[in-house]
Structures are given as structure tokens and as C-alpha cells.
Motif scaffolding. Structure first.
Motif, mmCIF file in Angstrom:
data_model
loop_
_atom_site.group_PDB
_atom_site.id
_atom_site.type_symbol
_atom_site.label_atom_id
_atom_site.label_comp_id
_atom_site.label_asym_id
_atom_site.label_seq_id
_atom_site.Cartn_x
_atom_site.Cartn_y
_atom_site.Cartn_z
ATOM 1 N N SER A 220 0.912 -1.043 -0.002
ATOM 2 C CA SER A 220 -0.130 0.010 -0.024
ATOM 3 C C SER A 220 0.772 1.176 0.076
ATOM 4 O O SER A 220 1.956 1.171 0.508
ATOM 5 N N PHE A 221 0.356 2.285 -0.355
ATOM 6 C CA PHE A 221 0.930 3.725 -0.456
ATOM 7 C C PHE A 221 1.339 4.006 1.174
ATOM 8 O O PHE A 221 2.422 4.466 1.419
ATOM 9 N N ALA A 222 0.687 3.563 1.884
ATOM 10 C CA ALA A 222 0.910 4.206 3.321
ATOM 11 C C ALA A 222 1.908 3.132 4.063
ATOM 12 O O ALA A 222 2.712 3.825 4.500
ATOM 13 N N GLY A 223 1.937 2.014 3.593
ATOM 14 C CA GLY A 223 3.030 1.236 3.965
ATOM 15 C C GLY A 223 4.552 1.542 3.346
ATOM 16 O O GLY A 223 5.486 1.550 4.017
ATOM 17 N N PHE A 224 4.440 2.137 2.125
ATOM 18 C CA PHE A 224 5.472 2.653 1.548
ATOM 19 C C PHE A 224 6.237 3.831 1.939
ATOM 20 O O PHE A 224 7.282 3.943 2.350
ATOM 21 N N ILE A 225 5.321 4.782 2.366
ATOM 22 C CA ILE A 225 5.562 6.104 3.183
ATOM 23 C C ILE A 225 6.326 5.745 4.519
ATOM 24 O O ILE A 225 7.309 6.336 5.029
ATOM 25 N N LYS A 226 5.640 4.881 5.105
ATOM 26 C CA LYS A 226 6.014 4.461 6.314
ATOM 27 C C LYS A 226 7.408 3.740 6.444
ATOM 28 O O LYS A 226 8.360 4.139 7.137
ATOM 29 N N THR A 227 7.925 3.057 5.568
ATOM 30 C CA THR A 227 9.112 2.500 5.298
ATOM 31 C C THR A 227 10.232 3.483 4.830
ATOM 32 O O THR A 227 11.227 3.547 5.191
ATOM 33 N N LEU A 228 9.674 4.313 3.922
ATOM 34 C CA LEU A 228 10.542 5.264 3.713
ATOM 35 C C LEU A 228 10.968 6.291 4.796
ATOM 36 O O LEU A 228 12.100 6.792 4.959
ATOM 37 N N PHE A 229 9.948 6.597 5.440
ATOM 38 C CA PHE A 229 10.366 7.382 6.761
ATOM 39 C C PHE A 229 11.228 6.596 7.738
ATOM 40 O O PHE A 229 11.991 7.373 8.459
ATOM 41 N N PHE B 94 16.257 6.542 10.232
ATOM 42 C CA PHE B 94 17.527 5.650 10.644
ATOM 43 C C PHE B 94 18.771 6.333 10.011
ATOM 44 O O PHE B 94 19.929 6.548 10.569
ATOM 45 N N TYR B 95 18.589 6.838 8.741
ATOM 46 C CA TYR B 95 20.041 7.546 8.351
ATOM 47 C C TYR B 95 20.613 8.686 9.086
ATOM 48 O O TYR B 95 21.524 8.960 9.510
ATOM 49 N N TYR B 96 19.363 9.678 9.552
ATOM 50 C CA TYR B 96 19.831 10.636 10.127
ATOM 51 C C TYR B 96 20.099 10.310 11.681
ATOM 52 O O TYR B 96 21.069 11.193 12.072
ATOM 53 N N ILE B 97 19.454 9.475 12.371
ATOM 54 C CA ILE B 97 19.983 8.983 13.552
ATOM 55 C C ILE B 97 21.445 8.537 13.487
ATOM 56 O O ILE B 97 22.150 8.846 14.432
ATOM 57 N N PHE B 98 21.708 7.680 12.728
ATOM 58 C CA PHE B 98 23.072 7.063 12.420
ATOM 59 C C PHE B 98 24.007 8.207 12.053
ATOM 60 O O PHE B 98 25.233 8.295 12.810
ATOM 61 N N LYS B 99 23.729 8.913 11.251
ATOM 62 C CA LYS B 99 24.466 10.306 11.161
ATOM 63 C C LYS B 99 24.933 11.233 12.235
ATOM 64 O O LYS B 99 26.002 11.560 12.315
ATOM 65 N N PHE B 100 23.960 11.395 13.145
ATOM 66 C CA PHE B 100 23.913 11.972 14.387
ATOM 67 C C PHE B 100 24.866 11.401 15.393
ATOM 68 O O PHE B 100 25.749 12.008 15.817
ATOM 69 N N LEU B 101 24.747 10.011 15.631
ATOM 70 C CA LEU B 101 25.409 9.415 16.501
ATOM 71 C C LEU B 101 26.964 9.223 15.869
ATOM 72 O O LEU B 101 27.728 8.985 16.756
ATOM 73 N N ALA B 102 26.968 9.013 14.513
ATOM 74 C CA ALA B 102 28.459 8.991 14.240
ATOM 75 C C ALA B 102 29.120 10.226 14.522
ATOM 76 O O ALA B 102 30.306 10.320 14.894
ATOM 77 N N LYS B 103 28.466 11.531 14.364
ATOM 78 C CA LYS B 103 29.234 12.811 14.612
ATOM 79 C C LYS B 103 29.355 12.791 16.070
ATOM 80 O O LYS B 103 30.378 13.395 16.667
ATOM 81 N N LEU B 104 28.783 12.389 16.798
ATOM 82 C CA LEU B 104 29.156 12.147 18.365
ATOM 83 C C LEU B 104 30.105 11.078 18.730
ATOM 84 O O LEU B 104 31.167 11.634 19.607
ATOM 85 N N PHE B 105 29.902 10.146 18.441
ATOM 86 C CA PHE B 105 30.990 8.746 18.713
ATOM 87 C C PHE B 105 32.234 8.626 17.826
ATOM 88 O O PHE B 105 33.068 8.003 18.511
ATOM 89 N N LEU B 106 32.198 8.917 16.637
ATOM 90 C CA LEU B 106 33.307 8.481 15.897
ATOM 91 C C LEU B 106 34.601 9.240 16.119
ATOM 92 O O LEU B 106 35.722 8.699 16.290
#
Length: 93
Positions: A5-14, A19-31
Motif C-alpha cells: 500500500s502507499f501508506a506502507g511505502f511512506i512508512k518504510t521510507l520514513f 535511521f539515516y539521520y539518527i546514524f549520522k548524528f550518532l556517528a558525529k558524536l561517537f566517531l
């Protein structure tokens, strides 16, 4: 069987973007902390290895009080190895 469904696609994309932005933020902190720790450990290992090398060379240099120079080879230089005969070529007009 479920259909996409379109709603499932948007949810997965979100979830992917979040995840990308959380990983990027944590990498800036801990790397930087992780890299600093690795560099310090490598420096400590290098210093320890240098210290062991200097101690070993100091022990071997203290035990050798005599210095012997071998002058037999310096008087007679080593002959070069002959590989083949020299052939002189002449130009033909």
C-alpha cells in the motif's frame, strides 16, 4: 497474500530516512571519540615497541666491547661478473 500500500511505502521510507539521520548524528558524536581512542592505542603500542627495540639494542651494544674491522675485502675490490662477450657493431652504408 498482502498487497503493498502507499501508506506502507511512506512508512518504510520514513523509517529509512529516520535511521539515516539518527546514524549520522550518532556517528558525529561517537566517531571522533572512537578514532581518538584508536590513535592513542596505536601510539602507545608504537612507543612500547620502540622502547623494547632500544632496550634490546642497548643490551647487545654493551656486551660487545671489541670492534673488529675487516680490511681484507677493502683492498681487493670485488670482480664484476662476466655475463658474455662484448661485440662491437659497425654501421653499414
Amino acid at each position: 497474500m498482502q498487497t503493498a500500500s502507499f501508506a506502507g511505502f511512506i512508512k518504510t521510507l520514513f523509517y529509512i530516512v529516520a535511521f539515516y539521520y539518527i546514524f549520522k548524528f550518532l556517528a558525529k558524536l561517537f566517531l571522533p571519540l572512537l578514532v581518538k581512542k584508536v590513535v592513542e592505542k596505536a601510539g602507545a603500542n608504537f612507543q612500547e615497541q620502540q622502547q623494547r627495540s632500544q632496550d634490546a639494542s642497548w643490551r647487545t651494544s654493551n656486551s660487545n666491547d671489541e670492534i673488529i674491522y675487516n680490511t681484507a675485502h677493502s683492498k681487493n675490490p670485488r670482480e664484476t661478473k662476466k655475463v658474455g662477450d662484448y661485440v662491437d657493431y659497425e654501421e653499414i652504408d
